[in-house]
Write a protein that holds these residues in place. Structure first.
Motif, mmCIF file in Angstrom:
data_model
loop_
_atom_site.group_PDB
_atom_site.id
_atom_site.type_symbol
_atom_site.label_atom_id
_atom_site.label_comp_id
_atom_site.label_asym_id
_atom_site.label_seq_id
_atom_site.Cartn_x
_atom_site.Cartn_y
_atom_site.Cartn_z
ATOM 1 N N ASN A 1 -2.054 35.080 -12.041
ATOM 2 C CA ASN A 1 -1.831 34.675 -10.655
ATOM 3 C C ASN A 1 -0.536 33.880 -10.518
ATOM 4 N N LEU A 2 -0.287 32.994 -11.498
ATOM 5 C CA LEU A 2 0.948 32.210 -11.464
ATOM 6 C C LEU A 2 2.172 33.102 -11.582
ATOM 7 N N ALA A 3 2.068 34.116 -12.448
ATOM 8 C CA ALA A 3 3.199 35.037 -12.597
ATOM 9 C C ALA A 3 3.452 35.795 -11.298
ATOM 10 N N SER A 4 2.368 36.263 -10.681
ATOM 11 C CA SER A 4 2.514 36.957 -9.398
ATOM 12 C C SER A 4 2.999 35.992 -8.324
ATOM 13 N N GLN A 5 2.475 34.745 -8.351
ATOM 14 C CA GLN A 5 2.934 33.719 -7.409
ATOM 15 C C GLN A 5 4.423 33.450 -7.575
ATOM 16 N N PHE A 6 4.866 33.391 -8.833
ATOM 17 C CA PHE A 6 6.295 33.166 -9.098
ATOM 18 C C PHE A 6 7.144 34.278 -8.499
ATOM 19 N N GLU A 7 6.685 35.531 -8.663
ATOM 20 C CA GLU A 7 7.438 36.658 -8.108
ATOM 21 C C GLU A 7 7.481 36.586 -6.584
ATOM 22 N N LEU A 8 6.344 36.248 -5.992
ATOM 23 C CA LEU A 8 6.308 36.142 -4.531
ATOM 24 C C LEU A 8 7.184 34.994 -4.043
ATOM 25 N N GLU A 9 7.097 33.858 -4.711
ATOM 26 C CA GLU A 9 7.919 32.705 -4.307
ATOM 27 C C GLU A 9 9.403 32.997 -4.470
ATOM 28 N N ARG A 10 9.732 33.664 -5.571
ATOM 29 C CA ARG A 10 11.140 34.017 -5.774
ATOM 30 C C ARG A 10 11.592 35.010 -4.704
ATOM 31 N N ASP A 11 10.706 35.959 -4.376
ATOM 32 C CA ASP A 11 11.043 36.944 -3.353
ATOM 33 C C ASP A 11 11.245 36.258 -2.002
ATOM 34 N N VAL A 12 10.336 35.333 -1.654
ATOM 35 C CA VAL A 12 10.464 34.604 -0.382
ATOM 36 C C VAL A 12 11.744 33.771 -0.384
ATOM 37 N N CYS A 13 12.004 33.106 -1.500
ATOM 38 C CA CYS A 13 13.202 32.266 -1.610
ATOM 39 C C CYS A 13 14.469 33.109 -1.478
ATOM 40 N N HIS B 1 -3.706 42.963 -5.947
ATOM 41 C CA HIS B 1 -4.516 43.406 -7.078
ATOM 42 C C HIS B 1 -4.976 42.204 -7.904
ATOM 43 N N GLN B 2 -4.051 41.291 -8.206
ATOM 44 C CA GLN B 2 -4.408 40.106 -8.970
ATOM 45 C C GLN B 2 -5.392 39.238 -8.198
ATOM 46 N N ARG B 3 -5.211 39.169 -6.893
ATOM 47 C CA ARG B 3 -6.137 38.374 -6.070
ATOM 48 C C ARG B 3 -7.536 38.984 -6.084
#
Length: 414
Positions: free
Chosen positions: A171-183, A237-239
């Motif tokens: 989840n953290l890895a997916s969160q990192f990708e989402l946060e980086r994408d948003v950023c 998927h991870q969620r």
């Protein structure tokens, strides 16, 4: 005194060009000027039209670029919103999963060990009984079953705790990708918004020579949107996996708490019904202990024989290798790959294989010795605690079992 001129100069009809030629030449020059002047006028007229046309084209292109930037800003904002929305959902799920993970750790680290300690301590105390108390009773069976149930659930809880921890990392890895994408999208949106606001009168504009020929892009609109959509799909998927795993963990916590308390009650009933009964097993354990000692002695002798056999293979190998070394000094054509050469090499290989096989048996024997030592320790421990009494059952075991964790604590709530 005036010098005398040449006769041809004095001749009245002498001239390089006639007057007619002179007039034609002048007319020709005027005609050429008129032609050039006409072309110049036409050029000026065309140039004005070209300038106007190019100006209109430039304005049109600039307006198209600005509209394109506006559309791009809309696309970025829409996709950023979708990514951010999924990020918030993932953060919420991750927070819920971490809470379940804390409950699992509470059970494993603080609560789950207590039932095992109580059951083991009861077994230890009851095994001190002597004489007729050495019987295998329902109390003993229930204590063993209690240990098995606690161990089984602890192992299941540990496995699912590991899975939960791995899922948290996923989840953290997916969160990192989402946060980086948003950023990244926020930064791109800021840049494009600044570009959208630029005008011909802006002070920030400047020349950047050859920048139009430098292409540092790494995506196109299709791959750009696919990247974010892929991140969203992966996060969903991870969620989904996280929610499923969280539900499994909560269900397992409920089942574990219920089953451990259920078996705890059964054991207490057995204590009440038959306090003071013991298992008569010490003699059998002593026989097995002697057998283990005898087997360990025999195996240690075999290990010594293996060591000696391995040691004895060193001399033949030295001889063969020395021969091979000496034979490398044969002169010239005498360096022949002859039958002795093959035999010596074969001898060394066979010796190595023999030593390898013996070493394999040696390691196997060592492992068996370790296993025998472990089993011997188990037997010694069991023999040492196989004495117990009615007083210990009633006054020590039952009092100690009052400290068994409550159902709330078994659920991981401290």
């Amino acid at each position: 005194m005036v010098s005398e001129l040449p006769p041809e100069i004095l001749t009245p009809h002498y001239a390089k060009n006639s007057q007619e030629e002179w007039r034609e030449h002048t007319a020709e020059r005027l005609k050429g000027l008129d032609l050039v002047a006409g072309r110049s006028a036409r050029y000026r007229t065309d140039l004005a039209g070209t300038i106007q046309q190019k100006e209109q084209l430039a304005r049109s292109l600039q307006e198209d670029s600005r509209k394109s930037l506006g559309r791009r800003l809309g696309d970025i904002n829409a996709l950023k919103g979708a990514v951010n929305q999924e990020l918030l959902r993932l953060l919420s799920e991750s927070d819920a999963l971490r809470k379940v993970h804390e409950r699992l750790l509470n059970v494993l680290q603080e609560v789950g060990q207590v039932p095992l300690q109580i059951a083991y301590e009861c077994l230890y105390l009851r095994e001190k009984r002597i004489g007729i108390d050495l019987v295998y009773d329902d109390v003993e069976k229930n204590l063993v079953k209690e240990i098995e149930i606690v161990k089984a659930f602890k192992e299941r809880l540990r496995r699912i705790a590991d899975s939960v921890e791995a899922q948290i990392q996923a989840n953290l890895a997916s969160q990192f990708e989402l946060e980086r994408d948003v950023c990244d999208k926020h930064l791109a949106q800021t840049i494009d918004d600044r570009c959208f606001s630029l005008r011909n009168s802006s002070k920030e504009i400047d020349f950047y020579p050859d920048v139009e020929n430098v292409d540092q892009t790494i995506s196109n609109p299709e791959t750009w949107s696919k990247y974010s959509n892929r991140n969203i799909v992966h996060a969903k998927h991870q969620r989904s996996l996280s929610a499923k795993l969280r539900e499994e963990a909560e269900t397992l916590l409920d089942i574990a708490a219920r089953e451990m308390r259920k078996q705890f009650s059964k054991t207490n009933q057995a204590f009440t019904k038959r306090i003071g009964e013991t298992i008569e097993a010490r003699n059998k354990l002593q026989v097995h202990l002697a057998k283990a000692d005898h087997e360990i002695d025999q195996l240690e002798e075999a290990v010594e024989l293996l060591k000696q056999a391995i040691k004895e293979k060193e001399i033949p190998k030295k001889v063969a290798q020395t021969c091979l070394e000496e034979r490398t000094r044969r002169p010239n054509i005498e360096l022949c790959r002859d039958d002795p050469q093959f035999k010596l090499v074969k001898e060394i290989h066979i010796i190595d294989e023999t030593v390898s096989a013996l070493m394999q048996r040696f390691h196997e024997a060592q492992e068996t010795l370790e296993q025998l030592a472990i089993e011997k320790a188990k037997l010694q421990r069991e023999i040492a605690v196989k004495v117990n009494s009615l007083h210990i059952d009633r006054d020590r075991c039952m009092i100690m079992r009052n400290t068994f964790p409550s159902s709330v604590r078994l659920l991981g709530y401290l």
